[in-house]
Design a protein around this motif. Structure first.
Motif, PDB file in Angstrom:
ATOM      1  N   ALA A 164       0.827  -1.221   0.000  1.00 13.01           N
ATOM      2  CA  ALA A 164       0.000   0.000   0.000  1.00 13.01           C
ATOM      3  C   ALA A 164       0.859   1.268   0.000  1.00 13.01           C
ATOM      4  N   VAL A 165       2.188   1.089  -0.071  1.00 13.00           N
ATOM      5  CA  VAL A 165       3.077   2.262  -0.039  1.00 13.00           C
ATOM      6  C   VAL A 165       3.362   2.731  -1.466  1.00 13.00           C
ATOM      7  N   GLU A 166       3.143   4.021  -1.704  1.00  8.09           N
ATOM      8  CA  GLU A 166       3.400   4.596  -3.033  1.00  8.09           C
ATOM      9  C   GLU A 166       4.705   5.373  -3.082  1.00  8.09           C
ATOM     10  N   ARG A 167       5.004   6.048  -1.966  1.00 11.66           N
ATOM     11  CA  ARG A 167       6.170   6.946  -1.958  1.00 11.66           C
ATOM     12  C   ARG A 167       6.865   6.859  -0.604  1.00 11.66           C
ATOM     13  N   PHE A 225      17.135  -1.233   2.407  1.00 10.99           N
ATOM     14  CA  PHE A 225      16.491  -1.671   3.652  1.00 10.99           C
ATOM     15  C   PHE A 225      15.019  -2.008   3.441  1.00 10.99           C
ATOM     16  N   PHE A 226      14.299  -1.131   2.706  1.00 12.97           N
ATOM     17  CA  PHE A 226      12.853  -1.347   2.562  1.00 12.97           C
ATOM     18  C   PHE A 226      12.517  -2.136   1.297  1.00 12.97           C
ATOM     19  N   GLN A 227      13.560  -2.475   0.493  1.00 12.75           N
ATOM     20  CA  GLN A 227      13.387  -3.300  -0.699  1.00 12.75           C
ATOM     21  C   GLN A 227      12.273  -2.750  -1.587  1.00 12.75           C
ATOM     22  N   CYS A 228      12.318  -1.451  -1.838  1.00 14.67           N
ATOM     23  CA  CYS A 228      11.292  -0.822  -2.674  1.00 14.67           C
ATOM     24  C   CYS A 228      11.933  -0.372  -3.982  1.00 14.67           C
ATOM     25  N   PRO A 229      11.135  -0.140  -5.031  1.00 11.18           N
ATOM     26  CA  PRO A 229      11.713   0.376  -6.268  1.00 11.18           C
ATOM     27  C   PRO A 229      12.317   1.763  -6.027  1.00 11.18           C
ATOM     28  N   HIS A 230      13.441   2.058  -6.669  1.00  8.85           N
ATOM     29  CA  HIS A 230      14.100   3.335  -6.353  1.00  8.85           C
ATOM     30  C   HIS A 230      13.287   4.539  -6.830  1.00  8.85           C
ATOM     31  N   GLU A 231      12.416   4.305  -7.827  1.00 13.00           N
ATOM     32  CA  GLU A 231      11.582   5.412  -8.315  1.00 13.00           C
ATOM     33  C   GLU A 231      10.622   5.903  -7.227  1.00 13.00           C
ATOM     34  N   MET A 232      10.391   5.077  -6.234  1.00 10.50           N
ATOM     35  CA  MET A 232       9.451   5.421  -5.166  1.00 10.50           C
ATOM     36  C   MET A 232      10.056   6.406  -4.149  1.00 10.50           C
ATOM     37  N   ILE A 233      11.404   6.537  -4.215  1.00 17.03           N
ATOM     38  CA  ILE A 233      12.080   7.318  -3.173  1.00 17.03           C
ATOM     39  C   ILE A 233      12.270   8.766  -3.614  1.00 17.03           C
ATOM     40  N   GLU A 234      11.867   9.684  -2.776  1.00 19.50           N
ATOM     41  CA  GLU A 234      12.008  11.118  -3.075  1.00 19.50           C
ATOM     42  C   GLU A 234      12.796  11.799  -1.950  1.00 19.50           C
ATOM     43  N   GLU A 240      14.327  22.948   8.522  1.00 27.28           N
ATOM     44  CA  GLU A 240      14.166  22.882   9.986  1.00 27.28           C
ATOM     45  C   GLU A 240      14.549  21.522  10.577  1.00 27.28           C
ATOM     46  N   SER A 241      14.690  20.470   9.751  1.00 30.10           N
ATOM     47  CA  SER A 241      15.023  19.104  10.239  1.00 30.10           C
ATOM     48  C   SER A 241      14.113  18.635  11.380  1.00 30.10           C
ATOM     49  N   MET A 242      12.829  18.864  11.231  1.00 22.27           N
ATOM     50  CA  MET A 242      11.875  18.378  12.250  1.00 22.27           C
ATOM     51  C   MET A 242      11.080  17.189  11.695  1.00 22.27           C
ATOM     52  N   VAL A 243      10.713  17.278  10.405  1.00 27.73           N
ATOM     53  CA  VAL A 243      10.067  16.141   9.744  1.00 27.73           C
ATOM     54  C   VAL A 243      11.199  15.317   9.140  1.00 27.73           C
ATOM     55  N   HIS A 244      11.361  14.088   9.611  1.00 24.71           N
ATOM     56  CA  HIS A 244      12.523  13.304   9.175  1.00 24.71           C
ATOM     57  C   HIS A 244      12.242  12.477   7.924  1.00 24.71           C
ATOM     58  N   ALA A 245      10.982  12.040   7.803  1.00 26.46           N
ATOM     59  CA  ALA A 245      10.589  11.284   6.611  1.00 26.46           C
ATOM     60  C   ALA A 245       9.071  11.237   6.557  1.00 26.46           C
ATOM     61  N   LEU A 246       8.559  10.921   5.363  1.00 29.12           N
ATOM     62  CA  LEU A 246       7.114  10.747   5.186  1.00 29.12           C
ATOM     63  C   LEU A 246       6.891   9.485   4.373  1.00 29.12           C
ATOM     64  N   VAL A 247       5.839   8.760   4.714  1.00 29.06           N
ATOM     65  CA  VAL A 247       5.465   7.598   3.908  1.00 29.06           C
ATOM     66  C   VAL A 247       4.132   7.913   3.252  1.00 29.06           C
ATOM     67  N   GLY A 248       4.079   7.776   1.923  1.00 32.16           N
ATOM     68  CA  GLY A 248       2.847   8.051   1.182  1.00 32.16           C
ATOM     69  C   GLY A 248       2.145   6.750   0.826  1.00 32.16           C
ATOM     70  N   PHE A 249       0.865   6.651   1.147  1.00 33.93           N
ATOM     71  CA  PHE A 249       0.107   5.418   0.910  1.00 33.93           C
ATOM     72  C   PHE A 249      -0.840   5.568  -0.278  1.00 33.93           C
ATOM     73  N   SER A 250      -1.354   4.418  -0.748  1.00 32.85           N
ATOM     74  CA  SER A 250      -2.176   4.409  -1.966  1.00 32.85           C
ATOM     75  C   SER A 250      -3.509   5.133  -1.784  1.00 32.85           C
ATOM     76  N   ASP A 251      -3.909   5.410  -0.539  1.00 35.05           N
ATOM     77  CA  ASP A 251      -5.148   6.178  -0.346  1.00 35.05           C
ATOM     78  C   ASP A 251      -4.871   7.680  -0.273  1.00 35.05           C
ATOM     79  N   GLY A 252      -3.645   8.072  -0.567  1.00 26.96           N
ATOM     80  CA  GLY A 252      -3.303   9.494  -0.594  1.00 26.96           C
ATOM     81  C   GLY A 252      -2.794  10.030   0.732  1.00 26.96           C
ATOM     82  N   ALA A 253      -2.851   9.218   1.786  1.00 28.19           N
ATOM     83  CA  ALA A 253      -2.378   9.700   3.095  1.00 28.19           C
ATOM     84  C   ALA A 253      -0.858   9.779   3.118  1.00 28.19           C
TER      85      ALA A 253
END
Ligand code: NDP
Ligand code: MG
Length: 390
Positions: A164-167, A225-234, A240-253
């Motif tokens: 369910a992970v897009e990005r 590590f996450f064994q995902c296609p590299h095109e998925m990684i942005e 500010e270095s407060m948001v360290h990462a985001l995971v984008g799901f197929s429902d747009g969240a």
């Protein structure tokens, strides 16, 4: 009591790990601590934590370490073999925080003996992703990410289905030169590149943050590590270095991991996993912070990001070439032999020269094939730098 070892104990990650351990000493039985040149720190921590063994990477400093440990029960040892031997000593949890390619072997040995490997040493996944993930899958050991972005993604994926992970979006502060012109970046000195606006880290990773070679390594690390296609990684620049990462799901969240820039969060998460325990990090007041900024990185200023995707497309041992060439280019920059922007030129040239090499075509990855590739890439990088300076 949990048996733990810390590889790279005298460094920035190692000291942050020790900070957490010393707050709860009765819970841990320390097996091994390793360091490099900082013998005084290594001996002090080994005494305080009552480690079984303290190892310096440098055999010439063994007597000095022995002297510094006189009167304690801590065993002294030195050299890469001794570090590998320390990694083979049974431990439940092992921090892998040696800097550079030297961190790979002890991490593999620790996984083989069934430890949980808290992996800060990003070079392990970059140079030998298939080997280290394969070893974790085969052995009883497993890996928990410590790099803050990967810890953030890992936390964002708890209970989720990878399908369910897009990005996967990892953020970058932009480092010391995020607002500098390209002309000024070309003239930047190691001293200027060695101070980070948000994070307090070792010198090499701080310079790698300014060039975004650090983020390039992290893009590769994410894929491995996450064994995902590299095109998925942005990558997003987020000063500010407060948001360290985001995971984008197929429902747009988008699930964002937000926290202060303090490595003790990611280290503590890996230390207590699967539990969450109280950690001595700042609690963010978002109302006070008010605004968080994000922008797309400019690939002209940060060619390392483009190279990371080239490396992932090439696959095989390209990561080992990339990392080794980057380490030699970085040495050259620190020694004033390579300009700041020339580091990426050196790495790209080495990748080009070795793209057809036999060494990259080996199907099965072993510690020997990775080491051989690493040596070849270092030699080629030295040749490229010598040609630049001719
Ligand atoms: P430091 O340079 O602060 O520390 C490196 C550690 O490795 C020290 O203990 C050093 O010993 C030891 N060391 C150096 N060379 C060798 C060698 N050839 N063999 C064995 N040990 C050696 O690095 P950091 O703590 O910043 O980073 C460690 C790793 O974690 C790196 O891979 C980095 O990319 C990664 N990382 C770091 C983050 C950070 O916030 N610092 C964040 C995310 C990942 P001594 O100092 O005694 O010479
Ligand atoms: Mg990071």
């Amino acid at each position: 009591m949990r048996k733990i070892s810390i590889f790279g104990a005298t460094g920035s990650i190692g000291q942050n790990t020790i900070d957490l351990i010393t707050r709860d000493m009765d819970s841990y039985d320390v097996v091994a601590l390793t360091g490099g040149q900082n013998i005084a720190q290594l001996a002090k921590d080994a005494r305080q934590l009552r480690a079984d063994v303290a190892v310096t990477a440098d055999p010439i400093r063994l007597q000095e370490l022995r002297d510094a440990l006189t009167g304690s029960d801590v065993e002294a040892a030195a050299g890469a073999e001794a570090i590998a031997e320390a990694a083979a000593r049974p431990a439940d949890w092992v921090m892998s925080a040696i800097v550079g390619a030297a961190g790979l072997r002890p991490g593999l040995v620790a996984l083989e003996q069934g430890a949980t490997l808290a992996l800060a040493n990003k070079e392990s996944l970059v140079t030998a992703g298939a080997l280290i993930m394969g070893t974790a899958a085969r052995s009883k050991g497993h890996i928990l990410p410590v790099d803050s972005e990967h810890s953030a993604v890992f936390q964002g994926l708890v209970g989720e289905d990878m399908d369910a992970v897009e990005r996967i979006i990892i953020t970058a502060s932009g480092g010391a030169f995020r607002d500098w012109s390209l002309e000024d970046m070309a003239k930047a000195t190691p001293e200027q590149a060695s101070s980070h606006p948000n994070w307090n880290m070792g010198q090499r990773i701080t310079i790698d943050s300014a060039s975004m070679f650090n983020k390039a390594l992290e893009v590769i690390e994410t894929k491995e590590f996450f064994q995902c296609p590299h095109e998925m990684i942005e990558v997003l620049v987020h000063p500010e270095s407060m948001v360290h990462a985001l995971v984008g799901f197929s429902d747009g969240a988008l699930m964002a991991h937000v926290g202060p820039p303090d490595m003790r969060h990611a280290i503590g998460y890996a230390l207590h996993h699967p539990e969450r325990r109280k950690l001595p990090v700042e609690r963010l007041d978002l109302a006070k912070i008010g605004t968080l900024n994000f922008r797309t990185p400019d690939l002209k200023r940060y060619p390392a990001l483009r190279l990371a995707h080239d490396v992932l497309q090439a696959g095989g041992h390209a990561g080992a070439v990339f990392n080794a060439a980057k380490e030699i280019a970085l040495d050259g920059f620190i020694d004033h032999r390579v300009g700041f922007l020339q580091m990426a030129e050196v790495v790209e040239e080495v990748l080009d020269r070795l793209s057809g090499s036999q060494c990259l075509k080996i199907d099965e990855m072993t510690l020997d094939t990775v080491t051989e590739t690493d040596h070849l890439a270092r030699k080629t990088a030295r040749e490229v730098i010598a040609e630049l300076n001719r």
